[in-house]
Enzyme design. Structure first.
Site, PDB file in Angstrom:
ATOM      1  N   ILE A  57       0.671   3.663   7.409  1.00 40.15           N
ATOM      2  CA  ILE A  57      -0.791   3.714   7.730  1.00 40.15           C
ATOM      3  C   ILE A  57      -1.408   5.228   7.725  1.00 40.15           C
ATOM      4  O   ILE A  57      -0.910   5.838   8.394  1.00 40.15           O
ATOM      5  CB  ILE A  57      -0.730   2.914   9.300  1.00 40.15           C
ATOM      6  CG1 ILE A  57      -0.268   1.489   9.153  1.00 40.15           C
ATOM      7  CG2 ILE A  57      -2.302   2.756   9.874  1.00 40.15           C
ATOM      8  CD1 ILE A  57      -0.216   0.986  10.559  1.00 40.15           C
ATOM      9  N   LEU A  58      -2.323   5.356   6.884  1.00 41.85           N
ATOM     10  CA  LEU A  58      -2.861   6.536   6.582  1.00 41.85           C
ATOM     11  C   LEU A  58      -4.089   6.754   7.432  1.00 41.85           C
ATOM     12  O   LEU A  58      -5.005   5.917   7.332  1.00 41.85           O
ATOM     13  CB  LEU A  58      -2.693   6.763   4.839  1.00 41.85           C
ATOM     14  CG  LEU A  58      -3.500   8.151   4.545  1.00 41.85           C
ATOM     15  CD1 LEU A  58      -2.446   9.356   4.809  1.00 41.85           C
ATOM     16  CD2 LEU A  58      -3.735   8.179   2.949  1.00 41.85           C
TER      17      LEU A  58
ATOM     18  N   ILE B 194      11.509  -0.841  13.012  1.00 40.18           N
ATOM     19  CA  ILE B 194      10.165  -0.624  12.646  1.00 40.18           C
ATOM     20  C   ILE B 194      10.235   0.691  11.645  1.00 40.18           C
ATOM     21  O   ILE B 194      10.568   1.873  12.504  1.00 40.18           O
ATOM     22  CB  ILE B 194       9.459  -0.464  13.770  1.00 40.18           C
ATOM     23  CG1 ILE B 194       9.408  -1.932  14.437  1.00 40.18           C
ATOM     24  CG2 ILE B 194       8.108  -0.108  13.505  1.00 40.18           C
ATOM     25  CD1 ILE B 194       8.732  -1.974  15.829  1.00 40.18           C
TER      26      ILE B 194
ATOM     27  N   TRP C 220       0.904  -1.401   0.138  1.00 43.42           N
ATOM     28  CA  TRP C 220       0.003  -0.011   0.051  1.00 43.42           C
ATOM     29  C   TRP C 220       0.981   1.431  -0.038  1.00 43.42           C
ATOM     30  O   TRP C 220       1.899   1.147   0.645  1.00 43.42           O
ATOM     31  CB  TRP C 220      -0.977  -0.062   1.082  1.00 43.42           C
ATOM     32  CG  TRP C 220      -2.150  -0.598   1.169  1.00 43.42           C
ATOM     33  CD1 TRP C 220      -2.124  -2.209   1.306  1.00 43.42           C
ATOM     34  CD2 TRP C 220      -3.463  -0.596   0.421  1.00 43.42           C
ATOM     35  NE1 TRP C 220      -3.401  -2.806   1.395  1.00 43.42           N
ATOM     36  CE2 TRP C 220      -4.082  -1.559   0.729  1.00 43.42           C
ATOM     37  CE3 TRP C 220      -3.820   0.727   0.164  1.00 43.42           C
ATOM     38  CZ2 TRP C 220      -5.515  -1.745   0.177  1.00 43.42           C
ATOM     39  CZ3 TRP C 220      -5.043   0.714  -0.391  1.00 43.42           C
ATOM     40  CH2 TRP C 220      -6.001  -0.627  -0.193  1.00 43.42           C
TER      41      TRP C 220
ATOM     42  N   HIS D 147      -9.711   3.733  12.235  1.00 42.08           N
ATOM     43  CA  HIS D 147      -9.224   2.278  11.751  1.00 42.08           C
ATOM     44  C   HIS D 147      -7.892   2.142  12.019  1.00 42.08           C
ATOM     45  O   HIS D 147      -7.278   1.248  12.222  1.00 42.08           O
ATOM     46  CB  HIS D 147      -9.902   1.897  10.473  1.00 42.08           C
ATOM     47  CG  HIS D 147      -9.454   0.707   9.742  1.00 42.08           C
ATOM     48  ND1 HIS D 147      -9.981  -0.599  10.309  1.00 42.08           N
ATOM     49  CD2 HIS D 147      -8.343   0.465   8.929  1.00 42.08           C
ATOM     50  CE1 HIS D 147      -9.437  -1.495   9.800  1.00 42.08           C
ATOM     51  NE2 HIS D 147      -8.486  -1.185   8.691  1.00 42.08           N
TER      52      HIS D 147
ATOM     53  N   GLU E  71       0.372  -7.656   7.544  1.00 42.88           N
ATOM     54  CA  GLU E  71       0.888  -8.775   7.089  1.00 42.88           C
ATOM     55  C   GLU E  71       2.630  -8.698   7.369  1.00 42.88           C
ATOM     56  O   GLU E  71       3.274  -9.844   7.274  1.00 42.88           O
ATOM     57  CB  GLU E  71       0.721  -8.986   5.594  1.00 42.88           C
ATOM     58  CG  GLU E  71      -0.602  -9.475   5.340  1.00 42.88           C
ATOM     59  CD  GLU E  71      -1.741  -8.391   5.158  1.00 42.88           C
ATOM     60  OE1 GLU E  71      -2.844  -8.739   5.394  1.00 42.88           O
ATOM     61  OE2 GLU E  71      -1.383  -7.330   5.212  1.00 42.88           O
TER      62      GLU E  71
END
Length: 156
Positions: free
Chosen positions: A87-88, A119, A33, A94, A66
């Site tokens: 992560i947007l 990370i 993504w 969410h 994942e």
């Protein structure tokens, strides 16, 4: 006396003197993504790993969730991993739940296997924030790679 193992992550010139030529094998695991942002993280991390004399191998996974399972499986044959993703924030919360799940999962894997995972998972509000944090002077992929290389060296 041994080499100084407490160097700043922000001193790129120091990484070669700490690590030198090594046989460190690092899995670079990246989500698919937000490809433009993730590509910057991948480029930064792999460049840093290779410049340290270590070996990087890239693996792609569908999304940030994942990353956790991929880290666990790949750390059976690699010395360390670098987990990269984005992560947007959307219109709901969410993203907060996904971020907690991913970071908690990666931490659990790291502690269970006693192998370091750098990370480089960005939690961002806008695409521009991601572009800023995946290029130039502040590249989260570079910082994740530096951290993991130092951790491998610390425990050898």
């Amino acid at each position: 006396m041994g080499k100084d193992r407490n160097l700043s992550l922000n001193s790129p010139e120091s990484i070669q003197s700490v690590i030198g030529d090594t046989d460190i094998k690092i899995a670079v695991i990246a989500a698919m993504w937000h490809e433009k942002i993730v590509r910057g993280l991948i480029d930064g991390a792999t460049r840093e790993i290779v410049s340290s004399g270590s070996h990087a191998e890239l693996f792609r996974v569908p999304g940030s969730v994942e990353l956790v399972l991929a880290c666990k499986k790949l750390l059976k044959t690699f010395d360390a991993a670098v987990a990269l993703g984005v992560i947007l924030r959307g219109e709901t919360d969410h993203n907060t739940h996904i971020a907690r799940l991913v970071l908690s999962g990666i931490t659990d894997v790291m502690l269970a296997l006693e192998k370091p995972i750098g990370i480089g998972v960005l939690t961002i509000d806008t695409e521009q924030q991601g572009l800023d944090r995946s290029s130039g002077d502040y590249n989260a992929g570079v910082n994740a790679a530096r951290a993991v290389i130092r951790m491998v060296r610390l425990f050898r």
